[in-house]
Design a protein around this motif. Structure first.
Motif, PDB file in Angstrom:
ATOM      1  N   UNK A 198       0.832  -1.205   0.000  1.00 64.13           N
ATOM      2  CA  UNK A 198       0.000   0.000   0.000  1.00 64.13           C
ATOM      3  C   UNK A 198       0.866   1.254   0.000  1.00 64.13           C
ATOM      4  N   UNK A 199       0.323   2.299  -0.580  1.00 62.03           N
ATOM      5  CA  UNK A 199       1.049   3.569  -0.612  1.00 62.03           C
ATOM      6  C   UNK A 199       0.795   4.399   0.636  1.00 62.03           C
ATOM      7  N   UNK A 200      -0.237   4.032   1.403  1.00 63.46           N
ATOM      8  CA  UNK A 200      -0.607   4.829   2.575  1.00 63.46           C
ATOM      9  C   UNK A 200      -0.863   3.909   3.766  1.00 63.46           C
ATOM     10  N   UNK A 201      -0.285   4.235   4.912  1.00 63.64           N
ATOM     11  CA  UNK A 201      -0.528   3.498   6.151  1.00 63.64           C
ATOM     12  C   UNK A 201      -1.385   4.372   7.059  1.00 63.64           C
TER      13      UNK A 201
ATOM     14  N   UNK B 281       6.520   6.493  10.796  1.00 68.90           N
ATOM     15  CA  UNK B 281       6.180   5.824   9.549  1.00 68.90           C
ATOM     16  C   UNK B 281       4.712   5.810   9.167  1.00 68.90           C
ATOM     17  N   UNK B 282       3.799   6.143  10.076  1.00 66.38           N
ATOM     18  CA  UNK B 282       2.380   6.211   9.725  1.00 66.38           C
ATOM     19  C   UNK B 282       2.129   7.452   8.870  1.00 66.38           C
TER      20      UNK B 282
ATOM     21  N   UNK C  60       0.772  13.198   7.270  1.00 62.95           N
ATOM     22  CA  UNK C  60       1.879  13.777   6.521  1.00 62.95           C
ATOM     23  C   UNK C  60       1.409  14.099   5.100  1.00 62.95           C
ATOM     24  N   UNK C  61       2.334  14.443   4.232  1.00 69.61           N
ATOM     25  CA  UNK C  61       1.966  14.826   2.866  1.00 69.61           C
ATOM     26  C   UNK C  61       1.275  13.681   2.134  1.00 69.61           C
TER      27      UNK C  61
ATOM     28  N   UNK D 266      -6.565  22.349  14.508  1.00 63.04           N
ATOM     29  CA  UNK D 266      -6.396  21.482  13.333  1.00 63.04           C
ATOM     30  C   UNK D 266      -5.488  20.293  13.650  1.00 63.04           C
ATOM     31  N   UNK D 267      -5.489  19.270  12.794  1.00 60.41           N
ATOM     32  CA  UNK D 267      -4.662  18.099  13.050  1.00 60.41           C
ATOM     33  C   UNK D 267      -3.175  18.400  12.918  1.00 60.41           C
TER      34      UNK D 267
END
Length: 400
Positions: free
Chosen positions: A30-33, A63-64, A337-338, A396-397
């Motif tokens: 997967x590209x996203x965790x 890493x998330x 993250x981005x 905000x987050x």
């Protein structure tokens, strides 16, 4: 963009968690965790050692790509309800796989166990009920009932804590979110309940025990956590002067119980079978939280079940506020993250519940419980800091 979901607590985030993220990314391709993380109170009925915002920041740096919050109403529950809330939320958020750590390390035994239980559920339920009537705790009664179906240590040891949670995840996926692929990796070098640090991969239990014992972060702890976790732990301690554990809530809990009527105590979520009398009677002589727990504990009621009740007493969560069987009504992002931002932008049109970034300007019963729980969590820090720490709920987050 494909996403892999991780169901976590990160109490605190350690090297084993970082390994889990890297292996989940590899196994799922997967590209996203996306980590769905319990907030300030946890599944086993404990306050997190530091708050959810500092834990989320450590996870993002570890890493998330996105950290979303598992609401209190799902988080402080037994393993099946905890798993169901997490899986339903991840399903709403569009994940294609979920990867969990287990003592087994292979997904096939979990799938076999689910099929076996599904075809013989009536037998399982009858034996479980008989075992509970015989005075066994739920985990012991369930383990014995699984054994009668042929689900023993040889194929899947359902007495092991991560196997139990993993089986709950698989059941929830099969019953509520069959489009999700379940994946598992084997836990490395430590047992979930290890109480001593034995190397660079250590259990969160052993890390917390060492920190609370020494009130500092010694070399053994530093070797078991990433640098960002060390930074967040230090930051939280400098801001609040404490790390959270149940003993810090003991005076307030004891006061609450001694000033509540039996009817009020009876209405608290999780209190059943006259347990309200035992809780109130033992409060008179309890000298510490640990002493109180030992006075209440019986063969029938597990330690974690009683702890969850104490958390519900602390947050004044009543039986009529039980939303665990409901579908998630929102997704709250604690940080990203981005890569995570790209995932949200790509998928938000297909997500049929609101994506929120704070509890401000949204009126919802589950969020009102969340607000109450957060205020209860911060109640043990210096009074002049409580409002400042609570303001994080309205902001905000975290973006890294």
């Amino acid at each position: 963009m494909d996403a892999c979901g991780l169901i976590v607590e990160y109490n605190p985030f350690h090297n084993g968690h970082q390994y889990h993220i890297s292996q989940a990314r590899k196994a799922s391709q997967s590209t996203c965790i996306i980590a769905i993380m319990s907030g300030n109170f946890l599944q086993r009925g404990e306050p997190a050692i530091i708050d959810k915002f500092h834990r989320a920041k450590a996870a993002l740096n570890g890493g998330a790509d996105i950290v979303i919050e598992l609401p209190y109403t799902f988080a402080v529950q037994n393993s099946d309800r905890f798993a169901t809330g997490a899986i339903k939320t991840l399903h709403k958020f569009g994940v294609t796989s979920v990867c969990f750590g287990s003592e087994s390390g292979s997904i096939d035994p979990f799938l076999y166990a689910y099929k076996t239980l599904k075809t013989s559920n009536h037998v399982f339920e009858k034996i479980l009920k008989d075992n509970l009537s015989g005075g066994l705790s739920f985990p012991d009664a369930a383990t014995a009932a699984y054994g009668t179906l042929g689900l023993t240590e040889e194929n899947l040891d359902l007495s092991k804590p991560n196997n139990i949670l993993g089986f709950s995840y698989v059941k929830a996926i099969q019953e509520y979110a069959s489009s999700i692929t379940p994946l598992t990796i084997q836990r490395k070098n430590n047992d979930f309940h290890d109480e001593s640090i034995k190397g660079s991969i250590a259990s969160a239990t052993s890390i917390r025990k060492q920190m609370l014992h020494s009130e500092s972060i010694d070399t053994s702890v530093q070797n078991a956590i990433p640098p960002e976790t060390f930074k967040q732990l230090q930051s939280y301690k400098e801001k609040t002067s404490i790390w959270h554990d149940f003993e810090k809530y003991f005076p307030f809990l004891r006061y609450r119980v001694l000033t509540m009527s039996i009817k009020e105590l009876q209405n608290i979520q999780g209190v059943v079978e006259g347990l309200e009398f035992r809780i109130q009677q033992t409060a008179n002589d309890a000298t510490t939280f640990l002493d109180w727990m030992r006075k209440i504990k019986t063969k029938r009621y597990t330690w974690t079940r009683i702890q969850r009740i104490f958390i519900h007493i602390l947050t004044n969560t009543k039986k009529d506020e039980n939303y665990v069987d409901c579908s998630p009504s929102y997704i709250r992002i604690l940080g990203m993250n981005k890569q995570g931002q790209q995932y949200v932008n790509h998928h938000k049109k297909n997500i049929d519940v609101p994506i929120i970034t704070s509890i401000a300007n949204m009126n919802h019963s589950i969020l009102s419980i969340e607000e109450r729980a957060t205020k209860a969590y911060y109640s043990v820090i210096p009074a002049h800091l409580q409002r400042k720490m609570f303001k994080q709920e309205l902001q905000p987050p975290i973006i890294i």
